[in-house]
Scaffold this motif. Structure first.
Motif, PDB file in Angstrom:
ATOM      1  N   PHE A   1     -15.425  18.271  15.878  1.00 45.62           N
ATOM      2  CA  PHE A   1     -16.114  17.185  15.783  1.00 45.62           C
ATOM      3  C   PHE A   1     -15.364  16.079  16.630  1.00 45.62           C
ATOM      4  O   PHE A   1     -15.499  15.483  17.745  1.00 45.62           O
ATOM      5  CB  PHE A   1     -16.805  15.610  14.406  1.00 45.62           C
ATOM      6  N   ILE A   2     -14.540  15.978  15.984  1.00 45.41           N
ATOM      7  CA  ILE A   2     -13.124  15.346  16.935  1.00 45.41           C
ATOM      8  C   ILE A   2     -12.975  15.511  17.998  1.00 45.41           C
ATOM      9  O   ILE A   2     -13.113  14.750  19.458  1.00 45.41           O
ATOM     10  CB  ILE A   2     -11.445  14.955  16.581  1.00 45.41           C
ATOM     11  N   LEU A   3     -13.001  16.971  18.782  1.00 49.32           N
ATOM     12  CA  LEU A   3     -12.347  17.540  19.852  1.00 49.32           C
ATOM     13  C   LEU A   3     -13.456  17.247  20.587  1.00 49.32           C
ATOM     14  O   LEU A   3     -13.687  17.531  22.028  1.00 49.32           O
ATOM     15  CB  LEU A   3     -12.571  19.248  19.681  1.00 49.32           C
ATOM     16  N   ASP A   4     -15.196  17.592  20.008  1.00 48.63           N
ATOM     17  CA  ASP A   4     -16.018  17.209  20.510  1.00 48.63           C
ATOM     18  C   ASP A   4     -16.564  15.523  21.317  1.00 48.63           C
ATOM     19  O   ASP A   4     -17.008  15.661  22.986  1.00 48.63           O
ATOM     20  CB  ASP A   4     -17.777  17.369  19.483  1.00 48.63           C
ATOM     21  N   VAL A   5     -15.789  14.955  20.450  1.00 42.16           N
ATOM     22  CA  VAL A   5     -15.952  13.236  21.473  1.00 42.16           C
ATOM     23  C   VAL A   5     -14.895  13.525  22.413  1.00 42.16           C
ATOM     24  O   VAL A   5     -15.370  12.805  23.385  1.00 42.16           O
ATOM     25  CB  VAL A   5     -15.602  12.627  19.584  1.00 42.16           C
ATOM     26  N   GLU A   6     -13.884  14.082  22.490  1.00 43.86           N
ATOM     27  CA  GLU A   6     -12.917  13.551  23.364  1.00 43.86           C
ATOM     28  C   GLU A   6     -13.207  14.982  25.329  1.00 43.86           C
ATOM     29  O   GLU A   6     -13.792  14.059  26.040  1.00 43.86           O
ATOM     30  CB  GLU A   6     -11.523  14.711  23.164  1.00 43.86           C
ATOM     31  N   THR A   7     -13.520  15.694  24.477  1.00 39.37           N
ATOM     32  CA  THR A   7     -14.298  16.326  25.421  1.00 39.37           C
ATOM     33  C   THR A   7     -15.589  16.469  26.017  1.00 39.37           C
ATOM     34  O   THR A   7     -15.470  16.654  27.323  1.00 39.37           O
ATOM     35  CB  THR A   7     -13.711  17.630  25.414  1.00 39.37           C
TER      36      THR A   7
ATOM     37  N   VAL B   1      -9.455   8.396  17.474  1.00 40.77           N
ATOM     38  CA  VAL B   1     -10.660   8.962  17.028  1.00 40.77           C
ATOM     39  C   VAL B   1     -10.663   9.468  15.123  1.00 40.77           C
ATOM     40  O   VAL B   1     -11.710   9.179  14.937  1.00 40.77           O
ATOM     41  CB  VAL B   1     -10.898  10.364  17.934  1.00 40.77           C
ATOM     42  N   SER B   2      -9.922  10.134  15.192  1.00 47.48           N
ATOM     43  CA  SER B   2     -10.053  10.697  13.640  1.00 47.48           C
ATOM     44  C   SER B   2      -9.852   9.671  12.621  1.00 47.48           C
ATOM     45  O   SER B   2     -10.562   9.753  11.827  1.00 47.48           O
ATOM     46  CB  SER B   2      -8.317  11.334  13.774  1.00 47.48           C
ATOM     47  N   ALA B   3      -9.294   8.447  13.199  1.00 43.21           N
ATOM     48  CA  ALA B   3      -9.349   7.274  12.191  1.00 43.21           C
ATOM     49  C   ALA B   3     -10.285   6.587  11.953  1.00 43.21           C
ATOM     50  O   ALA B   3     -10.734   6.288  11.176  1.00 43.21           O
ATOM     51  CB  ALA B   3      -7.471   6.632  12.580  1.00 43.21           C
ATOM     52  N   THR B   4     -10.995   6.488  13.133  1.00 39.08           N
ATOM     53  CA  THR B   4     -12.350   5.886  13.113  1.00 39.08           C
ATOM     54  C   THR B   4     -13.421   6.896  12.860  1.00 39.08           C
ATOM     55  O   THR B   4     -14.236   6.390  11.936  1.00 39.08           O
ATOM     56  CB  THR B   4     -13.230   6.011  14.751  1.00 39.08           C
TER      57      THR B   4
ATOM     58  N   LEU C   1     -12.736   5.100  23.049  1.00 40.18           N
ATOM     59  CA  LEU C   1     -12.552   6.380  21.740  1.00 40.18           C
ATOM     60  C   LEU C   1     -13.453   5.798  20.955  1.00 40.18           C
ATOM     61  O   LEU C   1     -13.898   6.684  20.039  1.00 40.18           O
ATOM     62  CB  LEU C   1     -10.844   6.484  21.757  1.00 40.18           C
ATOM     63  N   LEU C   2     -12.947   4.448  20.496  1.00 43.39           N
ATOM     64  CA  LEU C   2     -14.367   3.740  19.907  1.00 43.39           C
ATOM     65  C   LEU C   2     -15.650   3.813  19.478  1.00 43.39           C
ATOM     66  O   LEU C   2     -16.448   4.725  18.641  1.00 43.39           O
ATOM     67  CB  LEU C   2     -13.890   2.482  19.072  1.00 43.39           C
ATOM     68  N   GLN C   3     -16.012   3.386  20.659  1.00 44.13           N
ATOM     69  CA  GLN C   3     -17.213   3.716  21.283  1.00 44.13           C
ATOM     70  C   GLN C   3     -17.738   5.104  21.287  1.00 44.13           C
ATOM     71  O   GLN C   3     -19.109   5.244  20.667  1.00 44.13           O
ATOM     72  CB  GLN C   3     -17.891   3.237  22.616  1.00 44.13           C
ATOM     73  N   ALA C   4     -16.897   5.942  21.724  1.00 41.63           N
ATOM     74  CA  ALA C   4     -17.439   7.695  21.604  1.00 41.63           C
ATOM     75  C   ALA C   4     -17.352   8.383  20.345  1.00 41.63           C
ATOM     76  O   ALA C   4     -18.810   8.744  19.979  1.00 41.63           O
ATOM     77  CB  ALA C   4     -16.698   8.257  22.429  1.00 41.63           C
ATOM     78  N   THR C   5     -17.129   7.248  19.421  1.00 42.71           N
ATOM     79  CA  THR C   5     -17.000   8.353  18.463  1.00 42.71           C
ATOM     80  C   THR C   5     -17.784   7.827  16.986  1.00 42.71           C
ATOM     81  O   THR C   5     -18.990   8.932  16.635  1.00 42.71           O
ATOM     82  CB  THR C   5     -15.542   8.120  17.493  1.00 42.71           C
ATOM     83  N   CYS C   6     -18.039   6.736  17.606  1.00 44.41           N
ATOM     84  CA  CYS C   6     -19.450   6.392  17.113  1.00 44.41           C
ATOM     85  C   CYS C   6     -21.051   6.793  17.385  1.00 44.41           C
ATOM     86  O   CYS C   6     -21.947   7.388  16.930  1.00 44.41           O
ATOM     87  CB  CYS C   6     -19.659   4.571  17.224  1.00 44.41           C
ATOM     88  N   LYS C   7     -20.812   6.615  18.320  1.00 43.47           N
ATOM     89  CA  LYS C   7     -21.951   7.554  19.536  1.00 43.47           C
ATOM     90  C   LYS C   7     -22.535   8.752  18.622  1.00 43.47           C
ATOM     91  O   LYS C   7     -23.051   9.389  18.523  1.00 43.47           O
ATOM     92  CB  LYS C   7     -22.131   7.382  20.696  1.00 43.47           C
ATOM     93  N   LYS C   8     -21.321   9.571  18.569  1.00 42.22           N
ATOM     94  CA  LYS C   8     -21.055  10.953  17.946  1.00 42.22           C
ATOM     95  C   LYS C   8     -21.352  11.386  16.786  1.00 42.22           C
ATOM     96  O   LYS C   8     -22.506  12.007  16.469  1.00 42.22           O
ATOM     97  CB  LYS C   8     -19.998  11.774  18.666  1.00 42.22           C
ATOM     98  N   PHE C   9     -20.996  10.138  15.462  1.00 40.10           N
ATOM     99  CA  PHE C   9     -21.360  10.145  14.654  1.00 40.10           C
ATOM    100  C   PHE C   9     -22.524   9.726  14.029  1.00 40.10           C
ATOM    101  O   PHE C   9     -23.414  10.865  13.705  1.00 40.10           O
ATOM    102  CB  PHE C   9     -20.390   9.241  13.867  1.00 40.10           C
TER     103      PHE C   9
END
Length: 449
Positions: free
Chosen positions: A251-257, A225-228, A180-188
């Motif tokens: 954005f957070i939804l896109d990270v997960e889906t 994801v939200s806290a990251t 979740l951390l890695q996917a959030t950083c990538k999407k950010f």
């Protein structure tokens, strides 16, 4: 980002914009010819400032000019000399060589769905609330290299035995929160690149902790994801103007889906971004026109004592896998009518919250569950969930599922029976707690929100 209006040294009150242009410009070859036109219109040298050329080019000629948001603290506006540049270079070199920066710590909270359709994927309406009992916390510290720290319990790579590996993997899944951390950083990074936001060349170490119980439908993954995302926004000075709350939820939804193929909807992400008690309308018209729904924070004063119970071993909680969405998409009248009724119940509950009519809210929560039961069936809801519902009803409490299964949320207005019910749930092997609502306006503490 396209610049549609430019003002050279505007007077106070002339514009509400806080964006300022620094002294770096790139001009395309076919734009250079405009400079001679501009100079011919400015016979007096006083009007021949480069900023005024830019103002004329954008406002009058309406040339396509694009800007990139810079993350640094530039204040080089107006008459600037070498000493100003030297001062800023010294400032940033000192910052890098000096004492280490303070860590950034942000929390996002678990949520309970109090009213509405079982998923926001049906263009319906919901009311949900963040709760302070459970949270995910992410800490970001500036470092030489970018490091994602595995959680000692959720991301183990060493096990005492094959049995331990089996038990932990069954409960926590694979790679816990690290992915979740890695996917959030990538999407950010991807988001900022597309939005024309330049990020400083700073690295960091990310670590997380969470006490949100897994696999019981309290939005534990999206909380991480939200806290990251909160940490990244603070670190890179990304504001609500750059990433508004409705877009942040998307954005957070896109990270997960998109990144992790997690089946999810917007409700959890919206309430975790806005925090507190939130009414959400995901009507088709709103979603198609804006890309997001109408999200309205609600008054949280004098809330009644909601309670939460969940299965201590949720592995067979009967997580809801059903064909309801397919039936809805195919236009089955029973499902269509149920979704319309969920929206009605949500609007009635919104009025009950407004009027603080808690006995009415009790009735609506029970109706909400029975409606859900009628279209999902008992087989789909699962024996664990139904057992908790029946146990709560023995004590005269309203009860419903707050998420996808594994937990129940309720409202018991009789304090004595609430105490008895807690004991009964605990004796049945469930975890039981009285909910502490998380109210952002009353809980703004330090750097955590």
């Amino acid at each position: 980002i396209r610049v549609t209006r430019f003002l050279e040294k505007p007077q106070e009150g002339q514009t509400a914009s806080q964006l300022a242009s620094v002294v770096f410009y790139c001009i395309q070859r076919d734009t250079l010819s405009y400079m001679s036109d501009f100079l011919s219109q400015q016979p007096q040298t006083v009007g021949r400032a480069f900023g005024q050329f830019w103002e004329w080019l954008i406002n009058e000629k309406q040339r396509h000019v694009f800007g990139m948001k810079l993350p640094t603290g530039f204040q080089l506006i107006g008459q600037v000399g070498l000493s100003d540049y030297t001062k800023w270079l010294t400032h940033y070199s000192t910052k890098q060589q000096g004492s280490p920066a303070k860590p950034i710590t942000c929390r996002s909270y678990a949520r309970v769905g109090l009213m509405g359709n079982p998923s926001d994927g049906f263009n319906g309406k919901t009311i949900a609330m963040t709760i302070a009992n459970f949270w995910a916390e992410v800490t970001l510290l500036e470092t030489q290299t970018l490091v994602l720290v595995p959680h000692p319990l959720n991301d183990p790579t060493e096990f005492g035995s094959l049995q331990d590996l089996f038990c932990i993997s069954r409960k926590e899944g694979y790679l816990g929160g690290l992915r979740l951390l890695q996917a959030t950083c990538k999407k950010f990074y991807q988001f900022c690149s597309k939005q024309g936001i330049a990020l400083t060349k700073q690295n960091f170490t990310l670590k997380y902790d969470t006490n949100i119980p897994r696999q019981v439908g309290l939005a534990g993954s999206s909380a991480i994801v939200s806290a990251t995302l909160k940490c990244l926004m603070k670190f890179y000075n990304i504001t609500d103007n750059d990433l508004p709350k409705p877009i942040r939820a998307n954005f957070i939804l896109d990270v997960e889906t998109d990144e992790l193929s997690i089946t999810a909807g917007l409700q959890d992400r919206v309430v975790q971004v806005y925090e507190g008690l939130v009414y959400m309308d995901f009507s088709k018209e709103l979603m198609e026109e804006h890309g997001f729904g109408a999200y309205i924070p609600m008054d949280m004063s004098e809330l009644p004592p909601f309670w939460l119970a969940y299965l201590s071993d949720p592995s067979d909680s009967g997580r809801i896998h059903s064909n309801v969405r397919q039936r809805w998409l195919s236009g089955e009248l029973l499902v269509i009518e149920a979704m319309r009724r969920f929206a009605e119940l949500t609007d009635q509950a919104r009025m009950a919250f407004r009027d603080k009519d808690w006995s009415r809210l009790v009735q609506l929560m029970d109706q909400n569950f029975e409606l859900r039961r009628s279209i999902y069936t008992d087989d789909c809801l699962g024996p664990g969930n139904l057992k908790m519902v029946e146990l709560a009803r023995q004590f005269g409490s309203a009860v419903k599922l707050p998420g996808s299964g594994g937990a129940v949320v309720g409202l018991c207005l009789d304090q004595a029976r609430l105490v008895e019910m807690r004991r009964a749930f605990q004796e049945a092997g469930c975890v039981f707690c009285v909910i502490s609502p998380y109210n952002p306006s009353a809980s703004a503490v330090g750097g955590q929100h």
